[in-house]
Design a protein around this motif. Structure first.
Motif, PDB file in Angstrom:
ATOM      1  N   PHE B 242       0.824  -1.211   0.000  1.00  0.00           N
ATOM      2  CA  PHE B 242       0.000   0.000   0.000  1.00  0.00           C
ATOM      3  C   PHE B 242       0.857   1.260   0.000  1.00  0.00           C
ATOM      4  CE2 PHE B 242      -3.682  -2.610   1.249  1.00  0.00           C
ATOM      5  CZ  PHE B 242      -4.614  -2.060   0.387  1.00  0.00           C
ATOM      6  N   PHE B 243       1.912   1.255   0.825  1.00  0.00           N
ATOM      7  CA  PHE B 243       2.731   2.475   0.881  1.00  0.00           C
ATOM      8  C   PHE B 243       3.532   2.669  -0.400  1.00  0.00           C
ATOM      9  CE2 PHE B 243       2.242   2.307   5.638  1.00  0.00           C
ATOM     10  CZ  PHE B 243       1.463   3.447   5.678  1.00  0.00           C
ATOM     11  N   LEU B 244       3.855   1.552  -1.053  1.00  0.00           N
ATOM     12  CA  LEU B 244       4.526   1.668  -2.353  1.00  0.00           C
ATOM     13  C   LEU B 244       3.571   2.312  -3.366  1.00  0.00           C
ATOM     14  CD1 LEU B 244       7.359   0.942  -3.246  1.00  0.00           C
ATOM     15  CD2 LEU B 244       6.443  -1.171  -4.234  1.00  0.00           C
ATOM     16  N   ALA B 245       2.331   1.858  -3.351  1.00  0.00           N
ATOM     17  CA  ALA B 245       1.334   2.457  -4.244  1.00  0.00           C
ATOM     18  C   ALA B 245       1.133   3.929  -3.901  1.00  0.00           C
ATOM     19  CB  ALA B 245       0.009   1.705  -4.124  1.00  0.00           C
ATOM     20  N   CYS B 246       1.135   4.213  -2.599  1.00  0.00           N
ATOM     21  CA  CYS B 246       1.001   5.594  -2.134  1.00  0.00           C
ATOM     22  C   CYS B 246       2.146   6.432  -2.690  1.00  0.00           C
ATOM     23  CB  CYS B 246       1.015   5.596  -0.607  1.00  0.00           C
ATOM     24  SG  CYS B 246       0.842   7.226   0.125  1.00  0.00           S
ATOM     25  N   ALA B 247       3.353   5.879  -2.623  1.00  0.00           N
ATOM     26  CA  ALA B 247       4.526   6.596  -3.139  1.00  0.00           C
ATOM     27  C   ALA B 247       4.366   6.891  -4.624  1.00  0.00           C
ATOM     28  CB  ALA B 247       5.784   5.772  -2.897  1.00  0.00           C
ATOM     29  N   VAL B 248       3.830   5.900  -5.371  1.00  0.00           N
ATOM     30  CA  VAL B 248       3.658   6.107  -6.810  1.00  0.00           C
ATOM     31  C   VAL B 248       2.674   7.238  -7.083  1.00  0.00           C
ATOM     32  CG1 VAL B 248       2.837   5.063  -8.955  1.00  0.00           C
ATOM     33  CG2 VAL B 248       4.295   3.746  -7.412  1.00  0.00           C
ATOM     34  N   TRP B 249       1.612   7.300  -6.252  1.00  0.00           N
ATOM     35  CA  TRP B 249       0.663   8.410  -6.438  1.00  0.00           C
ATOM     36  C   TRP B 249       1.331   9.760  -6.213  1.00  0.00           C
ATOM     37  CZ3 TRP B 249      -3.267   8.435  -9.301  1.00  0.00           C
ATOM     38  CH2 TRP B 249      -4.155   7.342  -9.369  1.00  0.00           C
ATOM     39  N   TYR B 250       2.135   9.838  -5.137  1.00  0.00           N
ATOM     40  CA  TYR B 250       2.852  11.104  -4.880  1.00  0.00           C
ATOM     41  C   TYR B 250       3.808  11.427  -6.030  1.00  0.00           C
ATOM     42  CZ  TYR B 250       1.147  11.957  -0.154  1.00  0.00           C
ATOM     43  OH  TYR B 250       0.356  12.248   0.927  1.00  0.00           O
ATOM     44  N   LEU B 251       4.485  10.381  -6.522  1.00  0.00           N
ATOM     45  CA  LEU B 251       5.396  10.584  -7.656  1.00  0.00           C
ATOM     46  C   LEU B 251       4.658  11.142  -8.856  1.00  0.00           C
ATOM     47  CD1 LEU B 251       7.900   7.628  -8.003  1.00  0.00           C
ATOM     48  CD2 LEU B 251       8.405  10.074  -7.980  1.00  0.00           C
ATOM     49  N   LEU B 252       3.468  10.623  -9.076  1.00  0.00           N
ATOM     50  CA  LEU B 252       2.669  11.094 -10.201  1.00  0.00           C
ATOM     51  C   LEU B 252       2.376  12.597 -10.049  1.00  0.00           C
ATOM     52  CD1 LEU B 252       1.151   9.893 -12.735  1.00  0.00           C
ATOM     53  CD2 LEU B 252      -0.905  10.116 -11.341  1.00  0.00           C
ATOM     54  N   LEU B 253       1.978  12.964  -8.832  1.00  0.00           N
ATOM     55  CA  LEU B 253       1.672  14.381  -8.591  1.00  0.00           C
ATOM     56  C   LEU B 253       2.893  15.263  -8.816  1.00  0.00           C
ATOM     57  CD1 LEU B 253      -0.540  14.319  -5.346  1.00  0.00           C
ATOM     58  CD2 LEU B 253      -1.270  14.565  -7.717  1.00  0.00           C
ATOM     59  N   THR B 254       4.029  14.867  -8.236  1.00  0.00           N
ATOM     60  CA  THR B 254       5.215  15.720  -8.357  1.00  0.00           C
ATOM     61  C   THR B 254       5.728  15.744  -9.792  1.00  0.00           C
ATOM     62  OG1 THR B 254       6.565  13.868  -7.620  1.00  0.00           O
ATOM     63  CG2 THR B 254       5.968  15.502  -5.968  1.00  0.00           C
ATOM     64  N   THR B 255       5.534  14.644 -10.513  1.00  0.00           N
ATOM     65  CA  THR B 255       5.971  14.607 -11.914  1.00  0.00           C
ATOM     66  C   THR B 255       5.126  15.549 -12.764  1.00  0.00           C
ATOM     67  OG1 THR B 255       6.607  12.311 -11.631  1.00  0.00           O
ATOM     68  CG2 THR B 255       6.435  13.122 -13.884  1.00  0.00           C
ATOM     69  N   ILE B 256       3.814  15.458 -12.576  1.00  0.00           N
ATOM     70  CA  ILE B 256       2.934  16.364 -13.324  1.00  0.00           C
ATOM     71  C   ILE B 256       3.314  17.808 -13.003  1.00  0.00           C
ATOM     72  CG2 ILE B 256       0.562  17.226 -13.519  1.00  0.00           C
ATOM     73  CD1 ILE B 256      -0.360  14.317 -13.069  1.00  0.00           C
ATOM     74  N   TRP B 257       3.593  18.046 -11.729  1.00  0.00           N
ATOM     75  CA  TRP B 257       3.965  19.419 -11.342  1.00  0.00           C
ATOM     76  C   TRP B 257       5.239  19.875 -12.044  1.00  0.00           C
ATOM     77  CZ3 TRP B 257       2.958  24.014 -10.564  1.00  0.00           C
ATOM     78  CH2 TRP B 257       3.929  24.914 -10.087  1.00  0.00           C
ATOM     79  N   SER B 258       6.226  18.987 -12.143  1.00  0.00           N
ATOM     80  CA  SER B 258       7.472  19.446 -12.763  1.00  0.00           C
ATOM     81  C   SER B 258       7.263  19.758 -14.243  1.00  0.00           C
ATOM     82  CB  SER B 258       8.603  18.441 -12.555  1.00  0.00           C
ATOM     83  OG  SER B 258       8.278  17.226 -13.155  1.00  0.00           O
TER      84      SER B 258
END
Lengths: 277, 302
Positions: B242-258
């Motif tokens: 679950f926390f790995l999936a959570c990390a991927v979601w955060y990565l998605l957000l920060t990637t879109i932001w960059s």
């Protein structure tokens, strides 16, 4: 490049004719003193500039000439004396029964500066705006001029300094000479009663000095009231009604270009002229 | 060849990350494992079939981050102007503000703002209905936004101040000589130019903000992304997946932001030499896929 003869005709026509100063004596500086800390940079400087007069201030670097014209639009504070432009005391109001200078409100100072155009040594164009935007910025946002009217005036000014083709160009894509001509147009757009030039050609490559001086000569011919701090002796000789020699914070000598250049009376003037002529 | 290896390949990295479950499965399979992975329920489902809780968590994370960053920037501009003010009391207030919020842990500030004000009834955080948005913001979220905003404002103050100080004083003089007041000159001439300098560090701040919202889990009533996943992980006893999936979601957000940040920077660069160069260099997509020499400027780069 625009041919030199296409430059600068009827500059003031673009802003609706010669702005009429309210009084015959446009600048009246009386006993101006200024210190930077303990350094006394202006010592009892007095200077009068009459309507439609061009006064060129010369002198060695550090003589206080740039500081003086920066005081005229209150970019520098003074510690004593009075500077009047169009009869209005600049930057201060009388306090303590006329014995003390009290700095004026920011709004009043800003309003006074609208009547005083200034051209800087390093142009200081706004880099995030195109040439035309630079010119119309203050007329719209300070004077409250309509956008369309400002555009018409801005384009006319650009055309008359020979840069009609550059209206959508940003300053960093223009040569120094072009930037300085736009800076002059920007100052003129406020329809000032007085123009101050602070060594306007000192930061230019030699081949660009001519095009800027050409615009300034035209302005003088058309009757703009101007104070020019410059090392361009040819310009001073040709255009100035009066030349003022400053040294060490003091007005050493003033007179017609002929008097000052051909028969200076003061040793300091002679010494200075012998170095640069 | 060396050129290609040197460039960071975000696409490749993302690929590796998605293969991680299989690799880990292989590593642990031979031991008599007390732990059985449930990749379907714990990783793939929250990623590709997120339920409403996750979607709401995502939305709340972005909402809190955007609103807090916005107020942080506003506070930062006022903080910077305050720090540069002529009047010493204003400078003092600005300095104390920065000193306090940069000198204490954010977690402490969050608790102070929420429980501190709530219990003392200094401000009891009543639910707030925002007519323009059409929904109510509950007390914990309000307090969270306030805490993140004032904390961010302290950091933004220094960033904005550095941006303003980087602008040639001749710009302010030219603006004043045209009859502008200090305020007009700031708004129309200095701040727009300072924005160029401010945006790259501001981008980093927002990247941080997206992740820092997870600290609001301490308030218990802010069902943002981390809160949601943390609940799921403990309920299902599959924290790793679950926390790995959570990390991927955060990565998605920060990637879109960059990606968005890159666009903003290019737009602000007009009228600068750097602007012309950036336009030449090509878009983020090319850099992401490594189609051109990406150089050392990799994804995010924070």
């Amino acid at each position: 490049m625009t041919a030199p003869n296409a430059l600068s005709t009827d500059l003031l026509g673009a802003i609706g004719g010669v702005p009429r100063p309210e009084s015959d004596v446009v600048v009246d500086a009386r006993d101006v003193n200024k210190w930077f800390g303990r350094l006394h940079v202006l010592k009892d400087v007095c200077l009068q500039v009459k309507r439609q007069e061009t006064v060129v201030v010369i002198g060695p670097s550090g003589s206080g000439k740039t500081t003086f014209i920066r005081c005229v639009n209150h970019l520098e504070k003074i510690q004593s004396g009075r500077i009047f432009v169009n009869g209005h005391l600049i930057g201060y109001r009388e306090g303590g029964g006329g014995t003390k200078l009290v700095e004026d409100k920011e709004k009043n100072i800003a309003r006074q500066r609208q009547e005083i155009g200034m051209v800087f040594q390093r142009f200081n164009l706004f880099p995030h705006m195109t040439a035309l935007e630079n010119i119309i910025e203050a007329p719209i946002h300070v004077r409250g001029m309509g956008h369309d009217e400002a555009m018409v005036m801005g384009r006319a000014l650009l055309e008359r300094v020979g840069l009609a083709a550059k209206e959508n160009v940003y300053p960093n894509q223009l040569s120094g000479g072009q930037q300085q001509r736009i800076a002059i147009a920007r100052a003129l757009a406020m329809k000032p009663a007085l123009m101050l030039f602070d060594e306007p050609t000192s930061a230019l490559d030699p081949e660009m000095i001519g095009e800027v001086l050409e615009v300034m000569k035209e302005l003088a011919r058309e009757g703009m009231t101007m104070i020019v701090v410059s090392h361009e002796m040819g310009f001073a000789r040709e255009v100035a009604n009066r030349v003022v020699m400053m040294d060490d914070g003091v007005v050493v000598e003033e007179g017609t270009p002929d008097q000052v250049f051909s028969s200076p009376t003061q040793d300091r003037t002679k010494a200075f002229l012998s170095k640069i002529l | 060849m060396g050129r290609h290896i040197r460039g960071i390949r975000p696409a490749l990295l993302a690929g590796c990350l998605l293969l991680l479950p299989l690799i880990l499965e292989g590593c642990t399979a031979r031991r008599t494992a007390p732990y059985t992975y449930d990749w379907n329920q714990g990783f793939w489902t929250p990623l590709f079939h997120p339920d409403n809780l996750i979607l709401f968590g995502l939305w709340l994370t972005v909402f809190i981050a955007v609103v807090s960053q916005f107020f942080g920037v506003v506070l930062g501009v006022f903080g910077a102007l305050g720090k540069m003010a002529k009047a010493w009391p204003i400078r003092l207030i600005a300095n104390v503000y920065i000193w306090f919020f940069r000198g204490t842990p954010l977690l402490v500030q969050i608790m102070l703002v929420y429980y501190g004000l709530l219990v003392t009834k200094i401000y009891p955080w009543p639910d707030l209905y925002i007519p323009i948005l059409g929904f109510t913001i509950v007390s914990e979220i309000q307090a969270g936004i306030v805490a993140l905003s004032v904390n961010e404002g302290a950091y933004m103050t220094e960033i904005v101040r550095a941006g303003i100080l980087s602008i040639d004083p001749g710009q302010m003089e030219a603006a004043k000589s045209l009859g502008m007041t200090y305020g007009q000159a700031m708004r129309r001439i200095v701040l727009p130019q300072a924005a160029r300098v401010i945006v790259p560090p501001l981008g980093n701040e927002f990247n941080n903000m997206l992740k820092t919202t997870s600290l609001l889990v301490i308030l218990g009533g802010v069902p943002e992304l981390y809160f949601t996943f943390s609940n799921k992980a403990t309920q299902n006893f599959h924290p790793f997946e679950f926390f790995l999936a959570c990390a991927v979601w955060y990565l998605l957000l920060t990637t879109i932001w960059s990606i968005i940040q890159g666009r903003i920077e290019r737009r602000l660069a007009k009228g600068t030499a750097a602007g012309a160069a950036a336009a030449e260099r090509g878009g983020f997509r090319e850099r992401l896929l490594g189609l051109r020499g990406a150089g050392s400027s990799g994804l995010g780069g924070h």
